[in-house]
Scaffold this motif. Structure first.
Motif, PDB file in Angstrom:
ATOM      1  N   CYS A  64     -15.485  55.293 -18.421  1.00 56.78           N
ATOM      2  CA  CYS A  64     -14.807  54.126 -17.866  1.00 56.78           C
ATOM      3  C   CYS A  64     -14.119  53.360 -18.993  1.00 56.78           C
ATOM      4  O   CYS A  64     -14.691  53.160 -20.066  1.00 56.78           O
ATOM      5  N   LEU A  65     -12.912  52.909 -18.762  1.00 57.29           N
ATOM      6  CA  LEU A  65     -12.155  52.198 -19.782  1.00 57.29           C
ATOM      7  C   LEU A  65     -12.742  50.822 -20.087  1.00 57.29           C
ATOM      8  O   LEU A  65     -12.402  50.222 -21.103  1.00 57.29           O
ATOM      9  N   ALA A  66     -13.609  50.331 -19.213  1.00 58.89           N
ATOM     10  CA  ALA A  66     -14.232  49.026 -19.443  1.00 58.89           C
ATOM     11  C   ALA A  66     -15.631  49.154 -20.023  1.00 58.89           C
ATOM     12  O   ALA A  66     -15.936  48.572 -21.067  1.00 58.89           O
ATOM     13  N   CYS A  67     -16.503  49.931 -19.367  1.00 59.21           N
ATOM     14  CA  CYS A  67     -17.896  50.001 -19.818  1.00 59.21           C
ATOM     15  C   CYS A  67     -18.197  51.243 -20.651  1.00 59.21           C
ATOM     16  O   CYS A  67     -19.277  51.356 -21.225  1.00 59.21           O
ATOM     17  N   ARG A  68     -17.253  52.215 -20.707  1.00 56.82           N
ATOM     18  CA  ARG A  68     -17.378  53.444 -21.497  1.00 56.82           C
ATOM     19  C   ARG A  68     -18.425  54.413 -20.958  1.00 56.82           C
ATOM     20  O   ARG A  68     -18.729  55.406 -21.619  1.00 56.82           O
ATOM     21  N   GLN A  69     -18.972  54.168 -19.795  1.00 60.22           N
ATOM     22  CA  GLN A  69     -19.998  55.037 -19.238  1.00 60.22           C
ATOM     23  C   GLN A  69     -19.379  56.136 -18.374  1.00 60.22           C
ATOM     24  O   GLN A  69     -18.295  55.973 -17.807  1.00 60.22           O
ATOM     25  N   THR A  70     -20.074  57.275 -18.285  1.00 52.25           N
ATOM     26  CA  THR A  70     -19.668  58.382 -17.430  1.00 52.25           C
ATOM     27  C   THR A  70     -20.905  59.198 -17.059  1.00 52.25           C
ATOM     28  O   THR A  70     -21.832  59.318 -17.870  1.00 52.25           O
ATOM     29  N   PRO A  71     -20.987  59.727 -15.848  1.00 51.23           N
ATOM     30  CA  PRO A  71     -19.990  59.649 -14.782  1.00 51.23           C
ATOM     31  C   PRO A  71     -20.099  58.379 -13.947  1.00 51.23           C
ATOM     32  O   PRO A  71     -19.203  58.095 -13.146  1.00 51.23           O
ATOM     33  N   GLU A  72     -21.188  57.615 -14.117  1.00 55.34           N
ATOM     34  CA  GLU A  72     -21.346  56.367 -13.377  1.00 55.34           C
ATOM     35  C   GLU A  72     -20.859  55.200 -14.226  1.00 55.34           C
ATOM     36  O   GLU A  72     -20.483  55.358 -15.386  1.00 55.34           O
ATOM     37  N   HIS A  73     -20.898  54.011 -13.634  1.00 55.98           N
ATOM     38  CA  HIS A  73     -20.560  52.790 -14.358  1.00 55.98           C
ATOM     39  C   HIS A  73     -21.838  52.047 -14.732  1.00 55.98           C
ATOM     40  O   HIS A  73     -22.871  52.201 -14.084  1.00 55.98           O
ATOM     41  N   SER A  74     -21.762  51.236 -15.771  1.00 48.64           N
ATOM     42  CA  SER A  74     -22.911  50.408 -16.125  1.00 48.64           C
ATOM     43  C   SER A  74     -23.134  49.348 -15.048  1.00 48.64           C
ATOM     44  O   SER A  74     -22.239  49.043 -14.249  1.00 48.64           O
ATOM     45  N   ARG A  75     -24.300  48.762 -15.043  1.00 44.68           N
ATOM     46  CA  ARG A  75     -24.665  47.815 -13.981  1.00 44.68           C
ATOM     47  C   ARG A  75     -23.741  46.603 -13.950  1.00 44.68           C
ATOM     48  O   ARG A  75     -23.438  46.068 -12.879  1.00 44.68           O
ATOM     49  N   LEU A  76     -23.267  46.152 -15.108  1.00 41.46           N
ATOM     50  CA  LEU A  76     -22.432  44.958 -15.183  1.00 41.46           C
ATOM     51  C   LEU A  76     -20.948  45.277 -15.352  1.00 41.46           C
ATOM     52  O   LEU A  76     -20.159  44.398 -15.686  1.00 41.46           O
ATOM     53  N   CYS A  77     -20.559  46.522 -15.113  1.00 44.80           N
ATOM     54  CA  CYS A  77     -19.155  46.902 -15.280  1.00 44.80           C
ATOM     55  C   CYS A  77     -18.277  46.135 -14.294  1.00 44.80           C
ATOM     56  O   CYS A  77     -18.584  46.067 -13.097  1.00 44.80           O
TER      57      CYS A  77
ATOM     58  N   LEU B 282       8.526  48.071 -20.514  1.00 49.32           N
ATOM     59  CA  LEU B 282       7.266  48.719 -20.854  1.00 49.32           C
ATOM     60  C   LEU B 282       7.252  50.076 -20.163  1.00 49.32           C
ATOM     61  O   LEU B 282       7.371  50.155 -18.939  1.00 49.32           O
ATOM     62  N   THR B 283       7.146  51.136 -20.945  1.00 44.00           N
ATOM     63  CA  THR B 283       7.066  52.484 -20.371  1.00 44.00           C
ATOM     64  C   THR B 283       5.607  52.844 -20.167  1.00 44.00           C
ATOM     65  O   THR B 283       4.802  52.786 -21.093  1.00 44.00           O
ATOM     66  N   THR B 284       5.259  53.199 -18.952  1.00 44.11           N
ATOM     67  CA  THR B 284       3.872  53.523 -18.644  1.00 44.11           C
ATOM     68  C   THR B 284       3.837  54.606 -17.583  1.00 44.11           C
ATOM     69  O   THR B 284       4.870  55.185 -17.234  1.00 44.11           O
ATOM     70  N   LEU B 285       2.647  54.891 -17.062  1.00 48.63           N
ATOM     71  CA  LEU B 285       2.461  55.982 -16.111  1.00 48.63           C
ATOM     72  C   LEU B 285       2.198  55.459 -14.708  1.00 48.63           C
ATOM     73  O   LEU B 285       1.474  54.478 -14.524  1.00 48.63           O
ATOM     74  N   ASP B 286       2.774  56.133 -13.734  1.00 56.90           N
ATOM     75  CA  ASP B 286       2.481  55.869 -12.340  1.00 56.90           C
ATOM     76  C   ASP B 286       1.742  57.090 -11.797  1.00 56.90           C
ATOM     77  O   ASP B 286       2.289  57.901 -11.053  1.00 56.90           O
ATOM     78  N   CYS B 287       0.480  57.224 -12.218  1.00 53.53           N
ATOM     79  CA  CYS B 287      -0.308  58.398 -11.853  1.00 53.53           C
ATOM     80  C   CYS B 287      -1.274  58.051 -10.725  1.00 53.53           C
ATOM     81  O   CYS B 287      -1.432  56.890 -10.357  1.00 53.53           O
ATOM     82  N   THR B 288      -1.945  59.051 -10.210  1.00 56.23           N
ATOM     83  CA  THR B 288      -2.885  58.845  -9.110  1.00 56.23           C
ATOM     84  C   THR B 288      -4.330  58.781  -9.593  1.00 56.23           C
ATOM     85  O   THR B 288      -5.257  58.820  -8.782  1.00 56.23           O
ATOM     86  N   CYS B 289      -4.534  58.677 -10.896  1.00 54.66           N
ATOM     87  CA  CYS B 289      -5.887  58.602 -11.446  1.00 54.66           C
ATOM     88  C   CYS B 289      -6.596  57.334 -10.986  1.00 54.66           C
ATOM     89  O   CYS B 289      -5.966  56.322 -10.658  1.00 54.66           O
ATOM     90  N   ASP B 290      -7.919  57.382 -10.989  1.00 51.02           N
ATOM     91  CA  ASP B 290      -8.705  56.161 -10.903  1.00 51.02           C
ATOM     92  C   ASP B 290      -8.298  55.307 -12.100  1.00 51.02           C
ATOM     93  O   ASP B 290      -8.425  55.744 -13.247  1.00 51.02           O
ATOM     94  N   PRO B 291      -7.769  54.101 -11.882  1.00 54.23           N
ATOM     95  CA  PRO B 291      -7.279  53.312 -13.028  1.00 54.23           C
ATOM     96  C   PRO B 291      -8.357  52.994 -14.045  1.00 54.23           C
ATOM     97  O   PRO B 291      -8.052  52.751 -15.216  1.00 54.23           O
ATOM     98  N   TRP B 292      -9.634  53.022 -13.649  1.00 53.95           N
ATOM     99  CA  TRP B 292     -10.723  52.757 -14.579  1.00 53.95           C
ATOM    100  C   TRP B 292     -11.080  53.997 -15.401  1.00 53.95           C
ATOM    101  O   TRP B 292     -11.779  53.903 -16.402  1.00 53.95           O
ATOM    102  N   ARG B 293     -10.588  55.179 -14.972  1.00 54.05           N
ATOM    103  CA  ARG B 293     -10.908  56.427 -15.679  1.00 54.05           C
ATOM    104  C   ARG B 293      -9.659  57.307 -15.795  1.00 54.05           C
ATOM    105  O   ARG B 293      -9.721  58.506 -15.591  1.00 54.05           O
ATOM    106  N   CYS B 294      -8.537  56.737 -16.131  1.00 49.15           N
ATOM    107  CA  CYS B 294      -7.298  57.510 -16.206  1.00 49.15           C
ATOM    108  C   CYS B 294      -7.425  58.618 -17.260  1.00 49.15           C
ATOM    109  O   CYS B 294      -7.712  58.364 -18.430  1.00 49.15           O
ATOM    110  N   VAL B 295      -7.212  59.867 -16.845  1.00 50.22           N
ATOM    111  CA  VAL B 295      -7.381  60.993 -17.758  1.00 50.22           C
ATOM    112  C   VAL B 295      -6.233  61.117 -18.749  1.00 50.22           C
ATOM    113  O   VAL B 295      -6.333  61.858 -19.722  1.00 50.22           O
TER     114      VAL B 295
END
Length: 233
Positions: free
Chosen positions: A11-24, A113-126
């Motif tokens: 996760c781009l916020a809590c850095r956990q995988t495959p789940e999120h941390s409790r306070l994410c 700003l050049t960025t991506l319009d992808c279908t990824c989970d925004p919290w885990r964009c590959v």
């Protein structure tokens, strides 16, 4: 350019995988920000709503670079703005309701700003992971693994609000609508009795005195230090 599909990025916020941390913040619908960075005299909150555009260091660097190129206009005597950012800013101010009356200035960018319009989970964009350490690469938009059809360009607009004891700047991406990316907060208390113009740093249009409050009838001198030195405080 991306991790193998069998691997779930952290996760781009809590850095956990495959789940999120409790306070994410990704699991908290009321979370406003996922990351805070210091600013001179204050702080910047990177919002959960804007994580698709700011969730990795490379993306935030690109956003900060564009922020630095913002064109500002004081909200004094209805400033003229370019059509596209002007319409979006007008919409944002309407959404702010009565708070919009506290707007000191608005901003917009002419660069993109050049960025991506992808279908990824925004919290885990590959698309942010291609280095041996798993950290986002500065070249994440230009590598051979990026589908050029996913690339989009967006501009930024900003609204600066002056509260009694703090300045707040709201940054938005123009992505077919306003997406709040960040909120800058800089504490600063104005001297008591200061004019509205000086309160918003419009020192050059301050009349030098303030409108009396009932039952007073006489205008009083504006106590802003700029009138003592001839320069803005």
């Amino acid at each position: 350019m991306t991790r193998p599909h069998r691997t779930t990025p952290g996760c781009l916020a809590c850095r956990q995988t495959p789940e999120h941390s409790r306070l994410c913040p990704s699991t908290d619908e009321e979370a406003i920000w996922y990351l805070q960075h210091p600013l001179p005299g204050g702080q910047r909150d990177w919002t959960s709503a804007g994580i698709r555009y700011t969730g990795a260091p490379a993306r935030r660097r690109a956003v900060r670079a564009l922020m630095a190129a913002t064109h500002w206009a004081r909200m004094h005597d209805s400033p003229e703005l370019p059509m596209s950012p002007g319409l979006l800013i007008k919409h944002i101010l309407a959404e702010l309701g009565s708070t919009s009356r506290r707007t000191a200035r608005v901003g917009y960018t002419t660069d993109f700003l050049t960025t991506l319009d992808c279908t990824c989970d925004p919290w885990r964009c590959v698309h942010d992971y291609d280095s041996p350490t798993g950290e986002p690469s500065p070249e994440w938009l230009t590598g051979p693994g990026i589908d050029p059809d996913l690339l989009i360009t967006v501009t930024l607009v900003a609204v600066e609000i002056r509260w009694a004891q703090i300045w707040q700047t709201y940054w938005f991406a123009d992505a077919g609508g306003a997406v709040n990316l960040a909120i800058d907060s800089i504490p600063e208390t104005s001297p008591p009795g200061i004019s509205v113009a000086c309160h918003r740093r419009w020192h050059d249009v301050c009349p030098g005195d303030t409108k009396p409050r009932p039952p007073d009838t006489a205008r009083t001198p504006c106590p802003c230090p700029c009138h003592d030195t001839g320069t803005p405080s």
